[in-house]
Design a protein around this motif. Structure first.
Motif, PDB file in Angstrom:
ATOM      1  N   LEU A 199       8.521  -5.371  -1.684  1.00  0.00           N
ATOM      2  CA  LEU A 199       7.136  -5.174  -1.236  1.00  0.00           C
ATOM      3  C   LEU A 199       6.695  -6.390  -0.434  1.00  0.00           C
ATOM      4  O   LEU A 199       6.862  -7.531  -0.892  1.00  0.00           O
ATOM      5  CB  LEU A 199       6.218  -4.979  -2.457  1.00  0.00           C
ATOM      6  CG  LEU A 199       6.164  -3.555  -3.036  1.00  0.00           C
ATOM      7  CD1 LEU A 199       7.530  -2.951  -3.220  1.00  0.00           C
ATOM      8  CD2 LEU A 199       5.368  -3.534  -4.339  1.00  0.00           C
ATOM      9  N   SER A 200       6.134  -6.159   0.760  1.00  0.00           N
ATOM     10  CA  SER A 200       5.829  -7.289   1.631  1.00  0.00           C
ATOM     11  C   SER A 200       4.639  -7.003   2.529  1.00  0.00           C
ATOM     12  O   SER A 200       4.525  -5.927   3.117  1.00  0.00           O
ATOM     13  CB  SER A 200       7.049  -7.609   2.496  1.00  0.00           C
ATOM     14  OG  SER A 200       6.710  -8.535   3.490  1.00  0.00           O
ATOM     15  N   GLU A 201       3.781  -8.010   2.637  1.00  0.00           N
ATOM     16  CA  GLU A 201       2.652  -7.888   3.578  1.00  0.00           C
ATOM     17  C   GLU A 201       3.013  -8.462   4.929  1.00  0.00           C
ATOM     18  O   GLU A 201       2.158  -8.568   5.814  1.00  0.00           O
ATOM     19  CB  GLU A 201       1.414  -8.565   2.983  1.00  0.00           C
ATOM     20  CG  GLU A 201       0.910  -7.735   1.824  1.00  0.00           C
ATOM     21  CD  GLU A 201      -0.404  -8.189   1.233  1.00  0.00           C
ATOM     22  OE1 GLU A 201      -0.851  -9.298   1.569  1.00  0.00           O
ATOM     23  OE2 GLU A 201      -0.961  -7.422   0.421  1.00  0.00           O
ATOM     24  N   ARG A 217       0.833  -1.207   0.000  1.00  0.00           N
ATOM     25  CA  ARG A 217       0.000   0.000   0.000  1.00  0.00           C
ATOM     26  C   ARG A 217       0.868   1.258   0.000  1.00  0.00           C
ATOM     27  O   ARG A 217       0.638   2.203  -0.757  1.00  0.00           O
ATOM     28  CB  ARG A 217      -0.892  -0.011   1.249  1.00  0.00           C
ATOM     29  CG  ARG A 217      -1.973   1.042   1.254  1.00  0.00           C
ATOM     30  CD  ARG A 217      -2.474   1.328   2.666  1.00  0.00           C
ATOM     31  NE  ARG A 217      -1.503   2.154   3.400  1.00  0.00           N
ATOM     32  CZ  ARG A 217      -1.661   2.563   4.655  1.00  0.00           C
ATOM     33  NH1 ARG A 217      -2.736   2.198   5.328  1.00  0.00           N
ATOM     34  NH2 ARG A 217      -0.753   3.318   5.236  1.00  0.00           N
ATOM     35  N   ASP A 218       1.877   1.262   0.857  1.00  0.00           N
ATOM     36  CA  ASP A 218       2.767   2.434   0.946  1.00  0.00           C
ATOM     37  C   ASP A 218       3.629   2.557  -0.309  1.00  0.00           C
ATOM     38  O   ASP A 218       3.959   3.666  -0.729  1.00  0.00           O
ATOM     39  CB  ASP A 218       3.657   2.333   2.183  1.00  0.00           C
ATOM     40  CG  ASP A 218       2.852   2.357   3.477  1.00  0.00           C
ATOM     41  OD1 ASP A 218       1.874   3.127   3.549  1.00  0.00           O
ATOM     42  OD2 ASP A 218       3.186   1.589   4.399  1.00  0.00           O
ATOM     43  N   ALA A 219       3.988   1.406  -0.883  1.00  0.00           N
ATOM     44  CA  ALA A 219       4.790   1.431  -2.105  1.00  0.00           C
ATOM     45  C   ALA A 219       3.965   2.004  -3.258  1.00  0.00           C
ATOM     46  O   ALA A 219       4.430   2.877  -4.007  1.00  0.00           O
ATOM     47  CB  ALA A 219       5.282   0.023  -2.438  1.00  0.00           C
ATOM     48  N   ALA A 220       2.716   1.528  -3.376  1.00  0.00           N
ATOM     49  CA  ALA A 220       1.857   1.991  -4.468  1.00  0.00           C
ATOM     50  C   ALA A 220       1.654   3.506  -4.393  1.00  0.00           C
ATOM     51  O   ALA A 220       1.702   4.213  -5.400  1.00  0.00           O
ATOM     52  CB  ALA A 220       0.518   1.264  -4.404  1.00  0.00           C
ATOM     53  N   ALA A 221       1.459   4.008  -3.181  1.00  0.00           N
ATOM     54  CA  ALA A 221       1.234   5.448  -3.005  1.00  0.00           C
ATOM     55  C   ALA A 221       2.426   6.269  -3.474  1.00  0.00           C
ATOM     56  O   ALA A 221       2.307   7.463  -3.731  1.00  0.00           O
ATOM     57  CB  ALA A 221       0.935   5.750  -1.534  1.00  0.00           C
TER      58      ALA A 221
END
Ligand code: MGD
Ligand code: MGD
Ligand code: MO
Length: 769
Positions: free
Chosen positions: A692-694, A664-668
């Motif tokens: 990117l990691s959940e 989410r933070d990466a996409a933003a």
């Protein structure tokens, strides 16, 4: 030699490291490293050795900084920016002996900082920090030292006030054996990452954490991981993950405590019999002092865990054998004293201290020392001699010390004054790894007359030195490996010749001592072999005194290891106190668990009041720096050690350290997997490769420590670190006036995709080539 094992035609010899005992040998030009056969879960960090041994990052010859050679000692901002000149050992040691003599005569030993914090290598004798301390004591009359550690700066100070010294609370308390058998619920604050229990200072021969969690979970123990990262507990623990906002664990525990009281679940008999000061704490908990009950709803708004979950966790904890564990990380942060104290109080309200597999065990899982039985015989260590200088600093105040001679500060009830330091001597540590706000540390190191560094490799600390002396790596010398929480003493055999002109710290110090007319005081007439025999004798004699077979040094060396007798798993001082509070009072002022401390209250520190309290973090995300950075321990190495080894290097991408970010933070930010990103805040900036990691919560990015500081343009005051050292970003402030501990675990920052020309990584290239 009986221990020499033929495997694939390779003669294997025993050795040891902080990350495990092992055997190694040569297949042609290739060093082969295999874990100790008894180790059920060996660490991949072992495989840093083969490539590291002859790596170009090693230091081959003594070096002196050009400006120091030409202009002599004195403050100089050129440290870390200058060229080096190779010199002979004789020249280097003559220059250094002359400088030590000058500083000693003109300013006395109180102007030398030999704090020399750092993990060095595992052997009991060649342990570099012990060597430099012994040298400064026996030859120079002493030095300004440091107290406490980067690991546990806050807990080392708060725990003795409230329950007892850190060692018995962390190392002789709840064992993995008790957890496997007895624990019903384990609340793991900050987790118990098996990457962390890979390590124990002095060595570990059996990594039992993962199998123990597996066995406990299979029996029915429920593990709850409270933290920002999912992988802080292994799969085998089958844990539930409660995502918590960093720096808010005290609020969560207060919310649980409030629920216990509101529902009458707290153990009033335990509080009355074993504790003092609950009556001074309860009004705060219930909101009678400030109008704000610390109930589950209040806690939920702060820590991000739903109120119903908090309340249910409190009920569950009261209904079974509950163990609270807390990673070091929670107290390596602003107000780090509070979660530790509150965990002691919560376990007391549950009435669980001293029960098998219950109560509170500080730092369990953070390092492999904890949760183990202790050796029943002593293990030798190099005697340090006498330090005639009484002065010290809390270890993480190094930049403050060098930047503010004569300045005052508070520490644990004292008002103290910083010494005027002229010479800094470092062996076995890497302040450009361990300290916070590296741009500030560079200014601090510019302020001294002379910085001396013994190193095996060209760390940033070596690059900032005036005199750099090349040292052997552990594989290049004989030593004894062991720790008081392991049942094997390891005969560390030599596996390789010294690299270049490198020498053992011991022989360097012996030659320096001779130049200063104090050789006998330093060596006591022993060579390295003589010391190994001397140190071994302490253990041998103690085994013999127990009437057990005690092999001679030759037999030990030939066998490759010695099995040590271990103490009973008796729960230590906390169990003894529970069984007999009058006969075995705790070593606190009241002899009981101090929920309110008159001593701490008397210090009058607003940032550490008389009972645990939630104090909001100072450095919280805002519009400019909207993300938390978790700067935790690396899985692929110990700190910065052997960053250039295979396991460490293979985990990097395009030569940079990997930083994790939630999708989410990466996409933003338009960041994709594998992008090179720039992490920045008001103090500094570094590059890293984004993953990117959940497995981490939104709003949090994670960049492990240990990538060597690599300034793009060393001539700048705030250069970009192109490699990914998070300590260009972290804040150099103490935990509180009480402990002044390191707060490097957390800070805030922004991240952006890096679009410029990618600068090369030169961290492992020797200076000038
Ligand atoms: N931001 C942030 N910073 C942190 C932390 C964090 O969580 N976040 N964690 C902190 C913690 S807990 C710690 S313990 C510190 C660790 O900080 P350090 O202990 O300083 O880190 P190491 O990389 O282990 O440094 C040891 C150095 O000794 C050298 N060495 C090894 N063997 C020998 C030898 O025989 N002789 C000589 N002369 N040198 C040798 C190695 O090459 C290495 O450079 O970092 C702290 N820093
Ligand atoms: N592989 C490896 N193992 C090591 C070391 C190493 O360098 N490499 N270093 C060793 C040393 S010297 C030490 S002192 C120990 C340190 O042991 P720790 O301090 O326990 O280790 P960290 O990995 O820094 O932190 C553990 C986790 O705490 C979580 N955390 C951070 N902030 C918070 C918070 O505010 N609340 C909660 N609930 N969780 C939080 C993070 O998710 C982080 O992954 O590790 C030891 N083990
Ligand atoms: Mo540490």
């Amino acid at each position: 030699m009986s221990e020499v094992k033929e495997r694939n035609d390779v003669a294997m010899k025993p050795h040891s490291s902080h990350w495990g005992a092992f055997r190694a040998g040569w297949r042609g030009d290739e060093l082969v490293v295999e874990p100790h056969p008894a180790d059920p879960d060996p660490s991949p960090i072992l495989q840093n050795f083969p490539k590291a041994l002859r790596h170009r990052a090693r230091i081959a010859t003594p070096m002196v900084r050009k400006g120091w050679l030409e202009r002599g000692p004195g403050p100089d901002r050129m440290r870390g920016r200058d060229e080096f000149v190779a010199v002979s050992w004789d020249k280097a040691l003559d220059l250094l002996a002359g400088e030590l003599k000058r500083v000693g005569e003109a300013h006395g030993p109180g102007s030398i900082f030999g704090g020399s914090y750092g993990w060095a290598s595992a052997g009991r004798f060649h342990h570099a920090q012990s060597q430099v301390h012994r040298f400064l004591n026996t030859v120079m009359g002493g030095y300004v030292r440091s107290v406490n550690s980067y690991s546990a700066g806050a807990s080392a100070v708060i725990l003795p006030h409230v329950i007892g010294p850190m060692d018995p609370v962390a190392k002789r308390n709840v064992t993995w054996g008790q957890i496997v058998e007895h624990t019903g619920l384990c609340l793991a604050f900050g987790g118990m990452a098996v990457k962390n229990s890979a390590v124990a200072s002095g060595g570990v021969s059996k990594h039992i954490e993962r199998p123990s969690m597996k066995a406990a979970a299979e029996r029915g123990c429920r593990f709850v991981l409270i933290g920002p990262l999912k992988d802080d507990l292994p799969e085998e623990a089958r844990a539930e993950w409660l995502q918590i906002h960093p720096g808010t664990d005290t609020a969560l525990m207060l919310g649980m405590a409030h629920t216990l009281v509101a529902e009458g679940l707290h153990d009033t008999a335990f509080l009355a019999k074993f504790c003092t000061g609950y009556d001074r704490f309860e009004p705060y908990l219930l909101g009678r002092t400030d109008g704000q009950p610390k109930d589950a709803a209040w806690a939920a708004a702060i820590c991000g865990i739903p109120a119903a979950t908090i309340a249910q966790l409190a009920r569950d904890a009261a209904a079974t054998r509950t163990l609270i564990t807390m990673a070091h990380s929670l107290q390596r942060a602003e107000h780090g004293e509070q979660p530790v104290w509150m965990a002691v109080v919560l376990a007391a309200m549950l009435g669980q201290h001293g029960l098998p597999g219950g109560g509170f065990n500080y730092a369990l899982g953070s390092i492999a020392h904890y949760g183990k039985r202790n050796a029943a015989v002593p293990i030798g260590a190099l005697p340090q001699g006498r330090n005639t200088v009484a002065d010290f600093i809390p270890v993480a105040r190094i930049s403050d010390l060098l930047l503010n001679p004569g300045g005052t500060y508070d520490y644990n009830g004292q008002q103290r004054r910083y010494a005027d330091i002229r010479l800094v001597y470092w062996a076995g540590g890497n302040p450009f790894h361990h300290h916070q706000d590296l741009n500030r540390l560079r200014r601090a190191f510019a302020a001294v007359d002379t910085l001396v560094v013994h190193e095996t490799a060209w760390t940033a600390t070596a690059r900032h030195a005036d005199i750099v002396l090349p040292c052997t790596m552990t594989l290049e010398r004989e030593d004894i490996g062991g720790s008081p929480q392991d049942d094997l003493l390891i005969a560390m055999h030599r596996l390789a010749e010294p690299f270049g002109l490198s020498r053992d710290d011991y022989s360097i110090f012996a030659d320096l001592a001779a130049r200063l007319g104090k050789e006998d005081a330093f060596t006591e007439g022993r060579d390295a072999q003589g010391w190994l025999r001397h140190l071994y004798e302490k253990t041998r004699a103690a085994i013999a005194a127990r009437g057990e077979p005690a092999p001679s040094f030759e037999e030990f060396w030939e066998a490759g290891e010695l099995k040590l007798p271990m103490e009973e798993d008796d729960g230590g001082i906390v169990r003894a106190f529970r069984d007999d509070p009058a006969g075995h009072p705790l070593p606190t002022p009241s002899g009981r668990i101090e929920i309110f401390s008159e001593t701490i209250y008397g210090f009058g520190y607003p940032d550490c009041p008389g009972h645990p309290a939630f104090i909001p973090y100072g450095d919280v995300p805002d519009a400019r720096q909207p993300l938390w950075l978790v700067a935790n321990q690396p899985a692929t190495r110990l700190h910065s050690q052997l960053d250039f080894g295979g396991t460490s290097e293979n985990a990097k991408r395009r030569g940079r350290e990997v930083m994790r970010i939630h999708p989410r933070d990466a996409a933003a930010r338009g960041i994709a997997e594998g992008d090179i990103v720039r992490l920045f805040n008001e103090r500094g900036a570094c590059l890293a490769s984004a993953s990117l990691s959940e497995a981490l919560m939104p709003g949090v990015v994670q960049l492990a420590t240990g990538a060597w500081y690599d300034p793009e343009d060393p001539a700048e005051d705030n250069p970009l670190c192109v490699h990914g050292n998070p300590n260009v970003l972290t804040r150099d402030v103490g935990t509180s006036r009480l402990a002044q501990g390191c707060t490097g675990q957390l800070t805030t920052l922004e991240v952006e995709k890096f679009t410029g020309n990618l600068p090369p990584v030169r961290a492992w290239d020797p200076p000038g080539g």
